[in-house]
Design an enzyme around this catalytic site. Structure first.
Site, mmCIF file in Angstrom:
data_model
loop_
_atom_site.group_PDB
_atom_site.id
_atom_site.type_symbol
_atom_site.label_atom_id
_atom_site.label_comp_id
_atom_site.label_asym_id
_atom_site.label_seq_id
_atom_site.Cartn_x
_atom_site.Cartn_y
_atom_site.Cartn_z
ATOM 1 C CE1 TYR A 120 -3.094 4.400 3.026
ATOM 2 C CE2 TYR A 120 -4.507 4.914 4.894
ATOM 3 C CZ TYR A 120 -3.676 4.031 4.227
ATOM 4 O OH TYR A 120 -3.431 2.785 4.745
ATOM 5 C CB ALA A 140 -0.904 0.025 1.229
ATOM 6 C CD1 TRP A 141 0.392 6.897 -0.195
ATOM 7 C CD2 TRP A 141 1.722 6.733 -1.970
ATOM 8 N NE1 TRP A 141 1.014 8.102 -0.335
ATOM 9 C CE2 TRP A 141 1.858 8.029 -1.427
ATOM 10 C CE3 TRP A 141 2.476 6.409 -3.103
ATOM 11 C CZ2 TRP A 141 2.694 8.995 -1.970
ATOM 12 C CZ3 TRP A 141 3.307 7.368 -3.633
ATOM 13 C CH2 TRP A 141 3.416 8.645 -3.075
ATOM 14 C CB THR A 142 1.450 3.355 4.304
ATOM 15 O OG1 THR A 142 2.875 3.341 4.192
ATOM 16 C CG2 THR A 142 0.886 1.984 3.949
ATOM 17 C CE LYS A 190 -5.289 0.373 1.832
ATOM 18 N NZ LYS A 190 -4.435 -0.750 1.420
#
Length: 186
Positions: A98, A33-35, A102
């Site tokens: 974000y 994931a891009w966190t 998601k």
């Protein structure tokens, strides 16, 4: 097999398909994931590639190669103003890039998997490697958010045919001892 970004480019459907056509899996657990939550505000298109296109590509391959996909998501798909734990029926309403990206990934996984691919929403994932909250936040804060059963619950989910959308909640018992072992024990 544990795959890393060196094995394939999650954002590139051809790269993902090539990897899965040469490796056999019955279960795929997507923790990628891009966190960087704050950075996603200025780089939403990049976050979308990892948080939406990546899960979509994995779901397509899982379906094509008859594997089960377990997708790890986040509580950021909600507004954050709840006063009690979210349930699987709580309406989603992300308030930042974000959370939006998601949620798009979740929707792709649910649609492609026809409800067969479970999604686990959790507040935190961490390890003793890389950046993570266990290394960056005070014990008194993380005491309230720790889920010691996440790995076991994910394993149990791999072996079940439960609901397609799952929420992960944990307990506090034993947190300080585990945290000390993670941080001090390296």
């Amino acid at each position: 097999i544990t795959a890393t970004r060196k094995d394939f480019d999650l954002k590139d459907s051809d790269s993902v398909t090539q990897f899965f056509s040469t490796n056999s899996f019955n279960t795929i657990i997507n923790c990628a994931a891009w966190t960087a939550v704050d950075d996603a505000e200025d780089r939403e298109s990049e976050a979308l590639k990892i948080n939406f296109e990546g899960p979509r590509n994995l779901a397509i391959c899982a379906r094509e190669f008859n594997a089960r996909l377990i997708h790890i998501s986040t509580d950021y798909v909600f507004s954050g103003d709840g006063k009690k734990p979210y349930s699987v029926t709580t309406p989603t309403s992300p308030v930042n890039a974000y959370g939006r990206t998601k949620l798009q990934g979740e929707k792709a996984v649910l649609e492609i998997g026809a409800g067969y691919f479970p999604i686990i929403r959790t507040a935190w994932l961490y390890s003793r490697h890389g950046k993570n909250f266990a290394k960056n936040m005070a014990l008194d804060y993380v005491d309230k958010h720790y889920n010691p059963d996440a790995a076991k619950n994910t394993y149990d989910l791999m072996n079940s045919f439960g609901n397609a959308l799952n929420q992960a909640y944990g307990t506090i018992d034993g947190w300080k001892e585990i945290m000390a072992g993670m941080v001090i024990g390296g």
